[in-house]
Scaffold this active site. Structure first.
Site, PDB file in Angstrom:
ATOM      1  N   SER A 296       0.810  -1.234   0.000  1.00  0.00           N
ATOM      2  CA  SER A 296       0.000   0.000   0.000  1.00  0.00           C
ATOM      3  C   SER A 296       0.836   1.273   0.000  1.00  0.00           C
ATOM      4  O   SER A 296       0.301   2.356  -0.239  1.00  0.00           O
ATOM      5  CB  SER A 296      -0.929   0.019   1.205  1.00  0.00           C
TER       6      SER A 296
ATOM      7  N   LYS B  57       0.553   3.388  -2.964  1.00  0.00           N
ATOM      8  CA  LYS B  57      -0.681   4.129  -3.286  1.00  0.00           C
ATOM      9  C   LYS B  57      -0.493   5.646  -3.387  1.00  0.00           C
ATOM     10  O   LYS B  57      -0.961   6.245  -4.352  1.00  0.00           O
ATOM     11  CB  LYS B  57      -1.787   3.769  -2.290  1.00  0.00           C
TER      12      LYS B  57
ATOM     13  N   TYR C 207      -2.654  -3.440 -10.630  1.00  0.00           N
ATOM     14  CA  TYR C 207      -2.522  -2.915  -9.261  1.00  0.00           C
ATOM     15  C   TYR C 207      -1.590  -3.796  -8.423  1.00  0.00           C
ATOM     16  O   TYR C 207      -0.753  -3.295  -7.660  1.00  0.00           O
ATOM     17  CB  TYR C 207      -3.922  -2.812  -8.630  1.00  0.00           C
TER      18      TYR C 207
ATOM     19  N   TYR D 231      -5.552   4.528   7.381  1.00  0.00           N
ATOM     20  CA  TYR D 231      -6.854   3.850   7.438  1.00  0.00           C
ATOM     21  C   TYR D 231      -7.655   4.293   8.652  1.00  0.00           C
ATOM     22  O   TYR D 231      -7.671   5.463   8.977  1.00  0.00           O
ATOM     23  CB  TYR D 231      -6.672   2.327   7.383  1.00  0.00           C
TER      24      TYR D 231
ATOM     25  N   VAL E 222       1.284  -3.565   4.012  1.00  0.00           N
ATOM     26  CA  VAL E 222       1.180  -4.838   4.742  1.00  0.00           C
ATOM     27  C   VAL E 222       2.480  -5.630   4.817  1.00  0.00           C
ATOM     28  O   VAL E 222       2.560  -6.594   5.566  1.00  0.00           O
ATOM     29  CB  VAL E 222       0.095  -5.798   4.188  1.00  0.00           C
TER      30      VAL E 222
HETATM   31  O1  DON Z   1      -4.106  -5.135  -2.047  1.00  0.00           O
HETATM   32  C1  DON Z   1      -3.602  -5.603  -1.044  1.00  0.00           C
HETATM   33  O2  DON Z   1      -4.257  -6.148  -0.184  1.00  0.00           O
HETATM   34  C2  DON Z   1      -2.094  -5.450  -0.865  1.00  0.00           C
HETATM   35  N1  DON Z   1      -1.457  -5.576  -2.137  1.00  0.00           N
HETATM   36  C3  DON Z   1      -1.740  -4.131  -0.238  1.00  0.00           C
HETATM   37  C4  DON Z   1      -2.477  -3.840   1.041  1.00  0.00           C
HETATM   38  C5  DON Z   1      -1.724  -2.995   2.009  1.00  0.00           C
HETATM   39  O3  DON Z   1      -0.533  -2.886   1.976  1.00  0.00           O
HETATM   40  C6  DON Z   1      -2.511  -2.393   3.107  1.00  0.00           C
HETATM   41  N2  DON Z   1      -1.693  -1.623   4.019  1.00  0.00           N
HETATM   42  N3  DON Z   1      -1.459  -1.656   5.148  1.00  0.00           N
END
Ligand code: DON
Length: 436
Positions: free
Chosen positions: A77, A80, A204, A256, A274
């Site tokens: 994320s 983003k 993505y 978030y 994550v």
């Molecule tokens: O789309 C997803 O779930 C992961 N590629 C990225 C999510 C993420 O990093 C959320 N952050 N804390």
């Protein structure tokens, strides 16, 4: 580069205390074992939970680091905000805003949700928003491959080195992407994206699988804080308005459903991922990145959060700490023969100009000519220039002759509000005495 001109009696070099401080900061959180590595992506579930690293990059391009700051991990994320900045840069604010909102959602990052009224994703930091933003890059007709290459190339410019993908992690995530696929189907059914759900999620997920280190990330996020110029390479990568908007959205939605608490306790616009990365920037000052894979319930790194909290509190890095910009903008007012010289200093923005105008408008001057000396001014922004222009005009209308002493051309292009210019002086009487 270090200059070798040490006093013969000195026994060792004078070193910066910052790396030692960062090491001590890591030691203070090292034993914290709470949280879990993300387990919904098999390759992340088997990741080593122990690395701990931090890096800091100033807007002048100096990097300080400690611990595992060169261990590679995927952006997830953290990609983003940078992809959002790229979409803003390519497509403009209006187009991007017609696709994704900028309100905090107060929900988990992978929630299947759209704004109830507009049917658009709430913001670009949750997955729904990020999948939609990804689709804006390189035009709606772009192939996945071309779009992903444009994104990789931007991330590389931000890092100052060529970045690659963690292929196995990418395909491990794609094998378990049901949630993101449902989000993409939802976006397509509301006409927010045109690609198939499969291609949108592929594009993505590849964006998320770009690999960096904490050291890279500190420079990447410092570029946002530096108005778009990469502090180490000096390359202009993004426009200042794009960076401002990106940091604004990071501050309201980057963490978030922990975003409100984060802003209160840490006060640094930030984004988590994550895989355990966390980035933050203080505009005009620095970028910070940490790496520690165990996450809390919101999906934010546990030790990363602790490191940011400590840094903010111990080093006074909260965005809401008042900076007394402009309080001492008038350094001195000196009588020099026929002239009164008003010596300005520092950065001249709205607040500095306001304090200069206040000083000038509350005094009586005996001299016939008033001179603004800007040799000690570091920078004048557009607002500062306009305000100084209108002040000079008022000084003239009040019956004084006016002049500016500006050998460094800080006031280049300054035009008074009536379209005339202030006479530029070649020198100042008694300047040598003052500088000595
Ligand atoms: O789309 C997803 O779930 C992961 N590629 C990225 C999510 C993420 O990093 C959320 N952050 N804390």
């Amino acid at each position: 580069m270090r200059r070798r001109n040490r006093y013969p009696g000195a026994v060792q070099e004078i070193t910066s205390p910052i790396p030692q401080y960062l090491s001590a900061l890591l030691d203070a959180v090292r034993d914290e074992q709470s949280g879990h590595v993300a387990d919904y992506i098999p390759e992340l579930a088997s990741a080593d939970p122990n690395p701990l690293g931090i890096a800091m990059c100033t807007v002048s391009g100096r990097i300080y680091s400690a611990g595992d700051c060169d261990v590679p991990f995927t952006l997830q994320s953290i990609s983003k905000p940078f992809a959002y900045a790229l979409a803003l840069q390519e497509r403009g604010i209006e187009t991007v805003m017609a696709t994704v909102g900028m309100e905090p959602s107060g929900e988990a990052f992978n929630e299947l949700s759209l704004d109830g009224k507009s049917n658009l994703p709430m913001n670009p930091m949750i997955n729904a928003g990020a999948i939609a933003v990804n689709q804006l890059i390189n035009g709606e007709d772009s192939t996945v491959e071309d779009r992903v290459e444009v994104i990789r190339s931007l991330m590389s410019d931000l890092a100052g080195r060529d970045l690659g993908f963690n292929e196995s992690l990418c395909y491990s995530e794609l094998d378990h992407a049901d949630r993101n696929l449902s989000i993409a189907h939802m976006l397509r059914s509301y006409g927010v994206i045109r690609d198939t759900a499969h291609d949108a999620v592929l594009s993505y997920t590849r964006q998320c699988a770009i690999e960096t280190t904490a050291r890279d990330l500190a420079a990447m996020v410092a570029t946002l804080g530096n108005g778009g110029v990469q502090p180490i390479t000096g390359k202009r990568v993004l426009d200042p308005d794009v960076c401002r908007l990106t940091m604004a959205v990071m501050s309201s939605a980057g963490m978030y459903d922990a975003a409100g608490r984060w802003m209160a306790r840490v006060g640094i616009p930030a984004k988590s991922g994550v895989s355990g990365g966390l980035i933050g920037t203080l505009p005009g000052q620095l970028g910070i990145a940490t790496f520690s894979p165990r996450l809390d319930q919101e999906g934010n790194s546990v030790r990363g959060t602790m490191l940011f909290e400590k840094l903010s509190q111990q080093m006074g890095l909260h965005l809401m700490n008042p900076l007394p910009v402009g309080v001492h903008a008038v350094r001195a007012i000196e009588e020099r023969g026929e002239d009164t010289v008003i010596v300005l200093q520092g950065m001249i923005n709205f607040s500095a100009a306001e304090s200069i105008i206040h000083e000038i408008s509350t005094r009586d001057f005996s001299a016939h000519r008033l001179v603004l000396d800007v040799t000690r001014v570091v920078q004048v922004d557009g607002v500062g220039k306009r305000m100084l222009g209108s002040t000079l005009l008022r000084m003239r209308r009040a019956g004084y002759d006016i002049g500016v002493y500006d050998p460094e051309k800080r006031l280049l292009g300054l035009v008074l509000s009536d379209g005339t210019r202030a006479p530029r002086l070649k020198g100042l009487k008694g300047l040598k005495e003052r500088l000595r």
